[in-house]
Design a protein around this motif. Structure first.
Motif, PDB file in Angstrom:
ATOM      1  N   ALA A  63       0.843  -1.205   0.000  1.00  0.00           N
ATOM      2  CA  ALA A  63       0.000   0.000   0.000  1.00  0.00           C
ATOM      3  C   ALA A  63       0.880   1.257   0.000  1.00  0.00           C
ATOM      4  N   GLY A  64       1.927   1.252   0.815  1.00  0.00           N
ATOM      5  CA  GLY A  64       2.839   2.391   0.840  1.00  0.00           C
ATOM      6  C   GLY A  64       3.551   2.579  -0.486  1.00  0.00           C
ATOM      7  N   HIS A  65       3.904   1.482  -1.122  1.00  0.00           N
ATOM      8  CA  HIS A  65       4.564   1.558  -2.429  1.00  0.00           C
ATOM      9  C   HIS A  65       3.610   2.136  -3.474  1.00  0.00           C
ATOM     10  N   ALA A  66       2.347   1.716  -3.418  1.00  0.00           N
ATOM     11  CA  ALA A  66       1.356   2.242  -4.364  1.00  0.00           C
ATOM     12  C   ALA A  66       1.147   3.742  -4.145  1.00  0.00           C
ATOM     13  N   VAL A  67       1.110   4.169  -2.896  1.00  0.00           N
ATOM     14  CA  VAL A  67       0.949   5.598  -2.597  1.00  0.00           C
ATOM     15  C   VAL A  67       2.155   6.374  -3.103  1.00  0.00           C
ATOM     16  N   GLU A  68       3.349   5.827  -2.927  1.00  0.00           N
ATOM     17  CA  GLU A  68       4.564   6.503  -3.389  1.00  0.00           C
ATOM     18  C   GLU A  68       4.571   6.614  -4.912  1.00  0.00           C
ATOM     19  N   ILE A  69       4.130   5.568  -5.606  1.00  0.00           N
ATOM     20  CA  ILE A  69       4.075   5.615  -7.075  1.00  0.00           C
ATOM     21  C   ILE A  69       3.090   6.684  -7.526  1.00  0.00           C
ATOM     22  N   LYS A  70       1.926   6.760  -6.877  1.00  0.00           N
ATOM     23  CA  LYS A  70       0.943   7.788  -7.240  1.00  0.00           C
ATOM     24  C   LYS A  70       1.491   9.185  -6.971  1.00  0.00           C
ATOM     25  N   ARG A  71       2.219   9.345  -5.849  1.00  0.00           N
ATOM     26  CA  ARG A  71       2.805  10.648  -5.542  1.00  0.00           C
ATOM     27  C   ARG A  71       3.825  11.038  -6.611  1.00  0.00           C
ATOM     28  N   GLN A  72       4.641  10.091  -7.039  1.00  0.00           N
ATOM     29  CA  GLN A  72       5.621  10.379  -8.079  1.00  0.00           C
ATOM     30  C   GLN A  72       4.946  10.720  -9.404  1.00  0.00           C
ATOM     31  N   LYS A  73       3.847  10.033  -9.737  1.00  0.00           N
ATOM     32  CA  LYS A  73       3.124  10.342 -10.978  1.00  0.00           C
ATOM     33  C   LYS A  73       2.556  11.755 -10.926  1.00  0.00           C
ATOM     34  N   ILE A  74       1.973  12.111  -9.786  1.00  0.00           N
ATOM     35  CA  ILE A  74       1.418  13.462  -9.648  1.00  0.00           C
ATOM     36  C   ILE A  74       2.523  14.498  -9.740  1.00  0.00           C
ATOM     37  N   HIS A  75       3.647  14.236  -9.093  1.00  0.00           N
ATOM     38  CA  HIS A  75       4.774  15.175  -9.139  1.00  0.00           C
ATOM     39  C   HIS A  75       5.293  15.334 -10.560  1.00  0.00           C
ATOM     40  N   SER A  76       5.444  14.214 -11.287  1.00  0.00           N
ATOM     41  CA  SER A  76       5.946  14.311 -12.665  1.00  0.00           C
ATOM     42  C   SER A  76       4.928  15.010 -13.563  1.00  0.00           C
ATOM     43  N   THR A  77       3.627  14.808 -13.295  1.00  0.00           N
ATOM     44  CA  THR A  77       2.595  15.493 -14.081  1.00  0.00           C
ATOM     45  C   THR A  77       2.684  16.996 -13.875  1.00  0.00           C
TER      46      THR A  77
END
Length: 136
Positions: A63-77
């Motif tokens: 779950a933490g890994h999924a949240v981190e991936i989403k955070r990185q996607k939002i940051h890159s967007t």
């Protein structure tokens, strides 16, 4: 008869001693077996709890890994949007803004009078009122 009594007493003592030692060793072995079974059951319980805790940790990590991936996607967007915004041409509304000096001349021209150039002090025919100059 005394020999018979001695023999009977000796056999009674041997039987009593055998029964006492059998009882002692029997309870000792039963206690060892119960302790072993109790230890095995406790160890199995610990193993079950360790397995359950490990599974929960794995779920939390995923779950933490999924949240981190989403955070990185939002940051890159957002970074991509910032890059696109910096590369875009200015908007048409931004082109309509006049610098302060030209805005002053435009206001003076619309007020009906000619304005001297603010930096040189010379007359600026472009700042005159179009109605007085005959221009439209």
């Amino acid at each position: 008869m005394i020999a018979l009594l001695r023999l009977l007493l000796a056999s009674f003592l041997a039987a009593s001693l055998g029964f006492a030692s059998g009882t002692y060793f029997g309870t000792y072995r039963a206690r060892l077996k119960c302790d072993t079974e109790r230890s095995a059951a406790t160890l199995a319980g610990y193993q079950t709890e360790f397995t359950r805790a490990e599974q929960q940790l794995n779920r939390n990590q995923e779950a933490g890994h999924a949240v981190e991936i989403k955070r990185q996607k939002i940051h890159s967007t957002f970074q991509m949007l910032e890059r696109e915004a910096s590369n875009d041409a200015p908007h048409a509304v931004d082109l309509c803004v006049l610098p302060a000096e030209r805005l002053q001349r435009w206001r003076a021209a619309n007020a009906g009078g000619a304005v001297a150039h603010t930096t040189t002090g010379e007359f600026d025919p472009g700042a005159a009122d179009p109605a007085t100059t005959g221009q439209r």
